[in-house]
Design a protein around this motif. Structure first.
Motif, mmCIF file in Angstrom:
data_model
loop_
_atom_site.group_PDB
_atom_site.id
_atom_site.type_symbol
_atom_site.label_atom_id
_atom_site.label_comp_id
_atom_site.label_asym_id
_atom_site.label_seq_id
_atom_site.Cartn_x
_atom_site.Cartn_y
_atom_site.Cartn_z
ATOM 1 N N PHE A 1 0.834 -1.198 0.000
ATOM 2 C CA PHE A 1 0.000 0.000 0.000
ATOM 3 C C PHE A 1 0.875 1.257 0.000
ATOM 4 N N VAL B 1 -6.778 -3.903 3.466
ATOM 5 C CA VAL B 1 -7.152 -2.922 2.442
ATOM 6 C C VAL B 1 -8.366 -3.465 1.710
ATOM 7 N N ARG C 1 -7.632 1.616 3.505
ATOM 8 C CA ARG C 1 -6.899 0.802 4.477
ATOM 9 C C ARG C 1 -7.399 1.159 5.876
#
Length: 613
Positions: free
Chosen positions: A294, A333, A347
Motif C-alpha cells: 500500500f 485494504v 486501508r
C-alpha cells in the motif's frame, strides 16, 4: 567615490519618500494658525512649525501601529518623545546649515533624475508621470516648490555624509585582535570531583553541634521580608450546594452536548483515490498477490501517507463505502469502493468503539457546570454590595459574619503558593497593598471575589532555630560533603603540583583545541574563562556549583584558519567599518550643531502642542 555617494543619495531619497508618502498621508486636517512660523533657529536654518507637526504626527502613528493603542501628545511628551523629534529636526537643520556654508547643492538635471526614480511618481510602465507627481504631493500636503526644496536639501545632506563615511575603514589590527581572542584555543586535562562520588558514614549531630553551625552560618537561615495578610474570599465552589438547578436546564445542556456523550463507532482510515475503477482494481489485484504494498502505491502516485489519511471517521462519513470498511479487519485494504472523488482503496488502521454516556451518568457533571456558572453570576451581583460595605467601614471579618465569605490569613513572601496565593490576581494585589490601603473587592481568574488587608510587614530576620532545624541539618550535611570534596581536590592538586602528573587511578579527561565559548556539561560554569588565564603546565583548582575540577593546561593554540574564522573576520570588518562611519558622522553632526548654536522657541513649542490634537 562618486558612485558610492550617488548610491547613498538614492537610499536617502527613498527613505525620505517613505516618510513623506506613508507617514504624512492625510496631513492637512490639522493646521496651525498664527504668527509663529518656527520652533527653533539653527544657524541660518529654521525648524518650521509644519515640519515639527508633521514629524510628531509620523512618530505618533508609528507608536500607535507598534503598540495598538492610542497615543496622545501628552503621553508622548511624558516619555520625552516630543524632545526626541525636535532633536532629530535640529540635527537635520544643523547639517543643512553646514551644507549652505559649504555651498553644496545638486543641479536641476540631477533633481529631475531623482524624481524620475521615485515609484510613487511613475506610471504603470515605469516612466515619470506628472499627474501622479502632483497628486502624491497634494495628498502629502506639499506643493512642488516646497517638496523639491526638501529633496535638494536631502540630496545635499547625502553628499556630505558620503564624503565623510565613504572609505572609512577601521585598522586591520583591531579585527585581527578580536578574531585572535575569539578563536584562541586551549588543550588541557582535568579530573572532576563531585559529591555523588563520596559515600560518607552516617553522622547525626546533636543539637549543640547544629546550633553552633546555625550561629556560624546565620545568613543561610534568613527569612525574607514577609507581608502578613488577612483576606476574605467568596468562590463559586462555596455556593455550589446553595444554587438551584432545574431539570429542564440539565436536559437542555445534555442534549446540546449529545456529540460529546453519544459518540458512534469509528474507524481510522486511509483512502487512496484512483482515476477510474479499472486502475483501482488493478492496484488491488497487485496487493492481493503480494506484487506491491500500500505504501508503494501511495508513493507511485506522488503522495505521502499523511495526504491520504482521513483520520477517525464514522459510517456517515464514508457513504456507500461504509459497510465494507466497517466490516474489514484492522490492517486490511478493501476496495475498489466508491468515494466522492472516485474509485478508491481503503486501508483500515484502527477501531474506536462507540461511547455512550447516559443522562443519569452525566447529570452530576452537568449540574456542577451549570451551578458554577450561576454561582459566578451571583458573585458578580454581590460584588457591588460588598464594595459598598467595605467603603462604609466594614471589616473583612464582618463580611464573613454577615455572608458566605471565608476569612483566612497568610504570610506572603512574593512567591506563588497553594490556595489563594496561586492566583496571579491575588499576587498582584498583595504586591502593591500598603498598610494605609482600605480593602476593596476584586475578582480572581476562576470568578472568585476577594478582598485583602495588610496587617503587618515583617522585615528580613533570622529564622528561629527550632523552626529551621531541618534546614540546618540539611546544610550541615551539605557542608560536610563539600568539605570532603575540597579535601580530596586539594590532595590531588598538591600531588599534581609536586609530581607533574595526576595520581595513578584518577579518571583524567583530555580536551584539545577548545575555544573560550566551549561548553562541558557538569563542569563549573566559569571553568573555560579561568583556563584562559593559565599558563602552559600550570594546575588550578576550580570550584563551581555541584562540581569541582583540577585542571592542568597543556597547550595554548592560536585561532584556526578555516572558513568559519574567515567569515567571522569579514563580519567583524563590516561591523567595525560601519561603527566607525557612524561615529564619524555623529561627530560631524555634533560639531555642526555646536557651531550653529540652536535656539529653541519654547513658547512656539507649547503653542504647537496646545493646538495639536
Amino acid at each position: 567615490m562618486a558612485t558610492g555617494v550617488k548610491q547613498l543619495s538614492k537610499t536617502f531619497v527613498w527613505i525620505l519618500m517613505g516618510l513623506l508618502i506613508v507617514g504624512l498621508a492625510g496631513f492637512g486636517a490639522v493646521n496651525f494658525s498664527g504668527s509663529v512660523t518656527s520652533v527653533a533657529q539653527v544657524g541660518d536654518q529654521e525648524v518650521s512649525v509644519e515640519a515639527y507637526m508633521r514629524e510628531l504626527q509620523r512618530e505618533q502613528r508609528a507608536l500607535q501601529a507598534q503598540s495598538g493603542q492610542t497615543m496622545t501628545i501628552a503621553q508622548m511628551s511624558a516619555f520625552g518623545m516630543d524632545r526626541a523629534v525636535l532633536g532629530r529636526l535640529i540635527s537635520l537643520a544643523a547639517i543643512d546649515n553646514e551644507v549652505k556654508t559649504l555651498g553644496l547643492s545638486i543641479g536641476d538635471e540631477n533633481l529631475l533624475n531623482e524624481l524620475r526614480e521615485i515609484p510613487a511618481f511613475q506610471d504603470t510602465s515605469g516612466n515619470f508621470d506628472r499627474q501622479a507627481y502632483t497628486f502624491a504631493l497634494q495628498n502629502a500636503g506639499f506643493n512642488e516648490t516646497e517638496f523639491e526644496a526638501d529633496l535638494r536639501r536631502e540630496s545635499a545632506r547625502t553628499l556630505v555624509q558620503g564624503a565623510i563615511v565613504v572609505g572609512a575603514e577601521m585598522p586591520d589590527v583591531l579585527t585581527k585582535t578580536l578574531t585572535s581572542y575569539i578563536g584562541a584555543r586551549r588543550s588541557f586535562s582535568y579530573v572532576q570531583i563531585s559529591g555523588d562520588q563520596f559515600a560518607l558514614t552516617q553522622e547525626v549531630p546533636d543539637d549543640a553541634a547544629l546550633k553552633g553551625f546555625y550561629d556560624a552560618n546565620a545568613d543561610q537561615f534568613t527569612l525574607p521580608e514577609t507581608k502578613r495578610i488577612t483576606y476574605a474570599r467568596l468562590s463559586p465552589d462555596m455556593l455550589l450546594d446553595s444554587v438551584e438547578v432545574d431539570e429542564d436546564a440539565l436536559r437542555a445542556l445534555f442534549d446540546e452536548r449529545s456529540d460529546q456523550y453519544q459518540v458512534p463507532e469509528r474507524r481510522l482510515v486511509e483512502r487512496l483515490v484512483f482515476a477510474d475503477d479499472e486502475a483501482a482494481a488493478s492496484a488491488k489485484a497487485q496487493l492481493d498477490v503480494g506484487g506491491t504494498t500500500f505504501e508503494v502505491l501511495v508513493q507511485d502516485r506522488g503522495l505521502a501517507l499523511q495526504d491520504i489519511d482521513m483520520g477517525d471517521v464514522t459510517m456517515g462519513d464514508l457513504g456507500a463505502a461504509a459497510d465494507a470498511v466497517f466490516a474489514a479487519e484492522i490492517g486490511t485494504v478493501v476496495g475498489p469502493l466508491p468515494s466522492d472523488l472516485g474509485a478508491a482503496l481503503y486501508r483500515v488502521n484502527g477501531q474506536l468503539e462507540a461511547r455512550e454516556t447516559s443522562y443519569d451518568d452525566a447529570k452530576a457533571e452537568l449540574r456542577d457546570e451549570i451551578a458554577a456558572d450561576r454561582a459566578r453570576r451571583v458573585i458578580e451581583q454581590e460584588s457591588e454590595e460588598i464594595n459598598d460595605l467595605l467603603a462604609g467601614g466594614a471589616t473583612l471579618e464582618e463580611l464573613a459574619d454577615e455572608g458566605d465569605m471565608q476569612v483566612g490569613t497568610l504570610d506572603w513572601t512574593g512567591e506563588a503558593g497553594d490556595g489563594i496565593s496561586a492566583y496571579e490576581g491575588f499576587r498582584t494585589a498583595a504586591s502593591t497593598v500598603t498598610l494605609e490601603d482600605f480593602p476593596t473587592a476584586e475578582f480572581l481568574g476562576d470568578g472568585s471575589l476577594f478582598a485583602l488587608r495588610l496587617d503587618e510587614i515583617l522585615p528580613e530576620r533570622p529564622e528561629p532555630f527550632e523552626a529551621a532545624k531541618q534546614s540546618v541539618l540539611d546544610a550541615w550535611n551539605a557542608d560536610r560533603l563539600a568539605t570532603a570534596v575540597k579535601t580530596q581536590a586539594e590532595a590531588i592538586l598538591a600531588e599534581v603540583t609536586t609530581n607533574g602528573a595526576f595520581p595513578e587511578g584518577s579518571e583524567v579527561k583530555q580536551e584539545a583545541g577548545l575555544t573560550r565559548t566551549a561548553y562541558l556539561d557538569t563542569t563549573p560554569a566559569d571553568m573555560m574563562n579561568q583556563i584562559f588565564t593559565m599558563e602552559p603546565g600550570a594546575t588550578q583548582l576550580i570550584t563551581g556549583e555541584g562540581s569541582t575540577v583540577i585542571v592542568r593546561l597543556e597547550d595554548i593554540l592560536p585561532a584556526e584558519e578555516n572558513e568559519e574564522m574567515t567569515l567571522l573576520a569579514e563580519a567583524l570588518d563590516a561591523q567595525l567599518d560601519q561603527a566607525l562611519s557612524e561615529a564619524l558622522f555623529e561627530a560631524f553632526v555634533s560639531d555642526a550643531q555646536l557651531r550653529a548654536a540652536p535656539r529653541v522657541d519654547q513658547q512656539a513649542l507649547n503653542a504647537v502642542q496646545a493646538n495639536y490634537q
